[in-house]
Design an enzyme around this catalytic site. Structure first.
Site, short mmCIF file in Angstrom:
data_model
loop_
_atom_site.label_atom_id
_atom_site.label_comp_id
_atom_site.label_asym_id
_atom_site.label_seq_id
_atom_site.Cartn_x
_atom_site.Cartn_y
_atom_site.Cartn_z
N GLU A 169 -6.74 -1.59 -6.45
CA GLU A 169 -5.91 -0.73 -7.27
C GLU A 169 -4.93 -1.62 -8.05
O GLU A 169 -4.13 -2.34 -7.45
CB GLU A 169 -5.14 0.27 -6.41
CG GLU A 169 -6.04 1.32 -5.77
CD GLU A 169 -5.29 2.27 -4.85
OE1 GLU A 169 -5.60 3.48 -4.87
OE2 GLU A 169 -4.41 1.82 -4.10
N HIS B 6 -3.46 -3.95 -5.19
CA HIS B 6 -3.66 -3.44 -3.84
C HIS B 6 -5.12 -3.62 -3.42
O HIS B 6 -6.00 -2.86 -3.85
CB HIS B 6 -3.26 -1.97 -3.75
CG HIS B 6 -3.46 -1.37 -2.40
ND1 HIS B 6 -3.89 -0.09 -2.20
CD2 HIS B 6 -3.30 -1.91 -1.16
CE1 HIS B 6 -4.00 0.14 -0.91
NE2 HIS B 6 -3.64 -0.94 -0.26
N ASN C 149 -4.65 6.33 -0.96
CA ASN C 149 -3.88 6.80 0.18
C ASN C 149 -3.23 8.16 -0.05
O ASN C 149 -2.78 8.80 0.90
CB ASN C 149 -2.82 5.77 0.56
CG ASN C 149 -3.39 4.63 1.39
OD1 ASN C 149 -4.30 4.83 2.17
ND2 ASN C 149 -2.87 3.44 1.20
N SER D 212 0.83 -1.21 0.00
CA SER D 212 0.00 0.00 0.00
C SER D 212 0.86 1.26 0.00
O SER D 212 0.33 2.35 -0.18
CB SER D 212 -0.91 0.02 1.24
OG SER D 212 -0.13 0.00 2.43
#
Length: 397
Positions: A160, A148, A198, A127
């Site tokens: 992802e 991800h 993120n 991540s």
């Protein structure tokens, strides 16, 4: 390269919560899954825990006993289960889901590359690390991509699909199709710090923390403003208490360092102090709030009158407008850098973080002129580069 549409056998390296969840997803999709963990007995213990978890689903009528048995049968605890990857049989896809340590992950992929066929697709669930760095020493770096997943993998729809400069486009396309077959919604992005979710999410936490640091409002009041007037399911303070202040701080610091200490992502001192004091959130009993034995906050009463005063007031003290302006700025800047499409950014933020809208949907609703005006006011009030306006917004004026 392996055709992932013909995939039958998968390996998952790492039998923690994420790895076990990914193994469950793959097994439910009908694949044989070899589960591996470096801890002796770790994979077998994870298999047992999964069996107990699936039994509870059977008891609730969410899965049949036969479905449970099929999933557990397809997850294999074989010769490689305790970490000897040389003993792993041929697989079409190997997904790594171990600790966020570059050297550890690199060693895993080098071993997999040495013992698996060159057609085996290699994927990392990282991540925060650069996927390109993980493929750096591989003879065939084009076969390594990022997949991800979000926690918990069986429930969260988003994945992802992360590309490097060397990733094979055909593998990326096939991986996205495979994720759809696994019941997931894939979004394609470049391996940059934080990928989509993120990175774009940093202002949601950061703006709240800076307003608390400035004494603008207390955590409960800011949370209420974002829930009632922003449409968010949880406020940033209660959410970071749930995630863990240490975990959230580590992700934010990683993005900041990987972007060359860009002031846009600089962690707030107030959160650093929480972590240093051991106030990690629900798991430690104290974070922004204090929690009773049942995990309920005992000091999270907001000031509703102050919410009414702040929302719609000056941008510097409006938790909602300030947060949305920064989320839009971050989202459009990511697209400007050609790291993902606008559609994938919006999809990722709605599925990965449960935001009510994506940054580009908010942009269409609020307007570029208003967002630019708000960011310029914030930049004047708090100079230093955090609130610099993306050229993608200025181009729309």
């Amino acid at each position: 390269m392996a055709l992932l549409e013909d995939l039958t056998t998968v390996a998952v390296v790492g039998a923690g919560a994420m790895g076990t969840g990914i193994a469950q997803v793959a097994a439910q999709a009908g694949h044989q899954v070899h589960l591996v963990d470096a801890e002796p007995g770790g994979a077998a213990a994870a298999h047992q825990r999964l069996g107990d978890s699936l039994s509870r689903l059977v008891g609730k009528g969410k899965m049949t006993a036969d479905e449970r048995a099929g999933v557990l049968e397809r997850i294999v605890i074989g010769p490689a289960a305790d970490g000897d990857l040389a003993q792993l049989p041929p697989v079409g896809l190997a997904i790594e889901a171990v600790i966020e340590d570059l050297a550890v992950k690199q060693e895993i992929f080098e071993t997999l590359a040495d013992h698996q066929d060159e057609s085996t697709v290699l994927a990392t669930n990282t991540s925060s690390l650069d996927v390109g760095a993980l493929s750096h020493d591989l003879a065939t770096p084009e076969r390594l991509i990022g997949l991800h997943f979000f926690n918990p993998p069986p429930l969260m729809r988003l994945v992802e699909v992360v590309r490097t400069t060397q990733s094979d486009p055909e593998i990326l396309e096939q991986a996205s199709t495979l994720m759809e077959r696994w019941g997931k919604t894939p979004v394609l992005c470049t391996s940059t710090p934080g990928f989509i979710v993120n990175r774009v999410a940093r202002p949601f936490y950061g703006e709240a923390q800076r307003m608390i640091e400035a004494g603008t409002a207390d955590p409960a009041t800011i949370d209420l403003a974002l829930r009632e007037h922003g449409g968010f399911r949880m406020g940033p303070c209660e959410l970071t208490d749930l995630i863990g202040q240490d975990v959230n701080f580590a992700v934010g610091r990683s993005v900041w360092l990987q972007t060359g200490r860009d002031p846009r992502y600089e962690p707030a001192d107030v959160q650093r102090r929480l972590v240093e004091a051991g106030r990690l959130g629900r798991k430690s009993g104290r974070g922004w709030f204090e929690y009773d034995d049942s995990g309920e906050p005992i000091d999270a009463t907001p000031d509703e009158g102050q919410v009414a005063e702040l929302v719609g007031g000056p941008i510097e003290t409006d938790p909602v407008a300030r947060t949305l302006a920064m989320l839009v700025n971050e989202g459009v800047d990511l697209v400007r850098r050609d790291e993902a499409t606008a559609e994938d950014v919006d999809t990722a933020m709605k599925l990965g973080t449960n935001y009510p809208k994506g940054p580009h949907e908010w942009l269409a609703e609020i307007g570029a002129a208003t967002i630019v005006e708000q960011l310029r006011a914030l930049d004047a009030a708090f100079p230093g580069g955090r609130y610099r306006v993306s050229s993608a917004l200025e181009d729309q004026l």
